[in-house]
Design an enzyme around this catalytic site. Structure first.
Site, PDB file in Angstrom:
ATOM      1  N   GLU A 166      40.756  21.354 -36.338  1.00  0.00           N
ATOM      2  CA  GLU A 166      39.545  21.646 -35.567  1.00  0.00           C
ATOM      3  C   GLU A 166      39.845  22.061 -34.134  1.00  0.00           C
ATOM      4  OE1 GLU A 166      40.147  17.153 -34.993  1.00  0.00           O
ATOM      5  OE2 GLU A 166      40.645  18.719 -36.444  1.00  0.00           O
ATOM      6  N   HIS A 223      45.474  18.465 -36.537  1.00  0.00           N
ATOM      7  CA  HIS A 223      44.057  18.638 -36.200  1.00  0.00           C
ATOM      8  C   HIS A 223      43.656  20.112 -36.317  1.00  0.00           C
ATOM      9  CE1 HIS A 223      42.940  14.600 -34.752  1.00  0.00           C
ATOM     10  NE2 HIS A 223      44.234  14.502 -34.474  1.00  0.00           N
ATOM     11  N   CYS A 261      44.182  13.520 -40.042  1.00  0.00           N
ATOM     12  CA  CYS A 261      44.964  12.566 -39.254  1.00  0.00           C
ATOM     13  C   CYS A 261      44.690  11.126 -39.719  1.00  0.00           C
ATOM     14  CB  CYS A 261      44.688  12.763 -37.767  1.00  0.00           C
ATOM     15  SG  CYS A 261      45.949  12.038 -36.686  1.00  0.00           S
TER      16      CYS A 261
END
EC number: 6.3.5.2
Length: 512
Positions: A173, A171, A84
């Site tokens: 994660e 993202h 990002c």
């Protein structure tokens, strides 16, 4: 930490998800540390990492106060993965173009893989990912190619494989990115060439040594609540220094039903620890009288908690250290140097400036699921290791607004019923956290042919791995019905039950 394992460094640019990146990597058996974006290239070089990840962040790379890194980091020759904001920063550094998006993209998106770089090896061509950004890359830097696109993001992934540089606009994660773990794994193993080598045995060995070195022949007070975190802290420190540890259990009147008795039985009798019980219910309730603001309540409870310790320590000889069960998630939710604050946490906020103790926080690099693994490794019984997460302010933040004895009793009794029925249904391991809260609103009802105007009780139940993100639990309707019927019939002054079906984000797990 002993360098007997490969390490991935994560640079913190302010994302609330930055701790998750390190957590995902540790799940693979590879050690990962989070460092501020201000770290120098020389400092990173001295750590000898196998790769670097730039986290996301709330800033714009062109905005006032934009966060940057030491540009020499790009000259270290290490693989770099920008997430990002990290991708945008990389783009800016190498001469690409970043612009403000027409609409901020937040939520799930369908990603289409256009170029199977090492990052996307063995991943499907289409996958759901989690977006959270206001800027986007509109022009590639020289030497980079587009790896992936989405409907609103023409350059959702890019790479320069010759230089081992990768970036994604989403993202990976976050659990909502369905193949995010695999993508990070591809970077860690496929790009960086890491090997598995970090585990909880390593952690225990290093922490025991660190505690002994820090404490020496001094004495430690442990804030024991009987929850998972403080229990693991107490056992870990007791294993390191034995009788140099004194546990103080403060009953602030904000505990769950029968909790105080259970704590004393388990630790004083079961673990043979020196546990001092302090009855401080009246003291806390007097301080909280008339207080409605949740942040103020947290600060008051945190302050009073430490002052109680001060009072008890003054009765003891030579207490120098205070042990706390602060976790990684506590720190990120309270805001790091670069993360925007969501809420203050009782373990990292509200500490008085004149506190007479030095803090020991041996779990502050671990996530909740890692703490449970650690507890099992230390031989702590399952009924403690798998206990429900419970905040330090206790029921004080599950009674919204002003706290009264009547409201506490409603939450205490309704919560006990909820826990009992969840366990009966065999859902206690499946549901990560569950509790009742009292929003303070009253509504009209009919009970026994009479009009009532009583409280509404909210039920919160979520599934999660580490508390950083969570989904509302799909508890079977018949179980919810039993819980609702029992609470309304068995708990005085309640005539309505509601179920919270909000995920995290956008909501936090606790209501205050």
């Amino acid at each position: 930490m002993k360098k007997q394992h490969d390490t991935i460094i994560v640079l913190d640019f302010g994302s609330q998800y930055n701790q998750l990146i390190a957590r995902r990597i540790r799940e693979f058996g590879v050690y990962s540390e989070l460092h501020p974006h201000t770290i120098t290239a020389e400092e990173i070089k001295a750590m000898n990492p196998k790769g670097i990840i730039f986290s996301g962040g709330p800033n714009s790379v062109y905005g006032e106060g934009a966060l940057h890194c030491d540009e020499k980091i790009f000259e270290l020759g290490l693989p770099i993965f920008g997430i990002c904001y990290g991708m945008q920063l990389m783009t800016q550094h190498f001469g690409g173009k970043v612009e403000r998006a027409n609409h901020r993209e937040y939520g799930k998106a369908v990603l289409k893989v256009e170029n199977e770089s090492k990052l996307y090896a063995n991943l499907p061509e289409e996958q759901v990912v989690w977006m959270s950004h206001g800027d986007l890359v509109t022009g590639l830097p020289e030497g980079f190619v587009v790896d992936a696109t989405s409907e609103s993001c023409p350059i959702a992934g890019m790479s320069n494989e010759g230089e081992n540089l990768y970036g994604v606009q989403f993202h990976p994660e976050v659990r909502h990115s369905e193949h995010g773990n695999d993508l990070i794994k591809n970077f860690v193993f496929g790009v960086c060439g890491c090997s598995e080598g970090w585990n909880m045995e390593n952690f225990i060995e290093v922490e025991l040594e660190k505690i002994r070195e820090t404490v020496g022949d001094k004495k430690v007070l442990c804030a024991l609540s009987g929850g998972v975190d403080s229990s693991v802290v107490a056992v870990l420190i007791h294993k390191a220094i034995g009788d140099q540890l004194t546990c103080i259990f403060v009953d602030h009147g904000l505990l769950r039903k029968d909790e105080a008795e259970g704590v004393m039985k388990t630790f004083s009798e079961g673990f043979h620890m020196n546990v001092i019980k302090v009855d401080a219910q009246e003291r806390f309730m007097n301080k909280l009288k008339g207080v409605e603001d949740p942040e103020q309540k947290r600060k008051i409870i945190g302050n009073e908690f430490i002052y109680v310790f001060d009072d008890e320590a003054s009765k003891l000889q030579g207490m120098d250290f205070l042990a706390q069960g602060t976790l990684y998630t506590d720190i990120v939710e309270s805001g790091t140097a670069t993360a925007q604050t969501i809420k203050s946490h009782h373990n990292v906020g509200g500490l008085p400036e004149d506190m007479q103790f030095k803090l020991i926080e041996p779990l502050n690099t671990l996530f909740k699921d890692e703490v449970r693994v650690l507890g099992s490794e230390l031989g702590i019984p399952d009924e403690i290791v798998w206990r429900q997460p419970f905040p330090g302010p206790g029921l004080g933040i599950r009674v919204l607004g002003e706290i009264t004895e009547e409201k506490l009793e409603i939450v205490r009794e309704s919560d006990a019923i909820l826990r009992e029925e969840i366990i009966k249904a065999g859902l206690d391991r499946e549901v990560w956290q569950y509790f009742t809260a009292l929003p303070g609103m009253r509504s009209v009802g009919v009970m026994g042919d009479e009009r009532t105007y009583d409280y509404t009780v909210g039920i919160r139940a979520v599934t999660s791995i580490d508390g950083m993100t969570a989904d509302w639990a799909r508890i079977p309707w018949d179980v919810l019905e039993k819980i609702s019927v029992r609470i309304v019939n068995e708990v005085k002054h309640v005539n309505r039950i509601v179920y919270d079906i909000t995920s995290k984000p956008p909501a936090t797990i606790e209501w205050e």
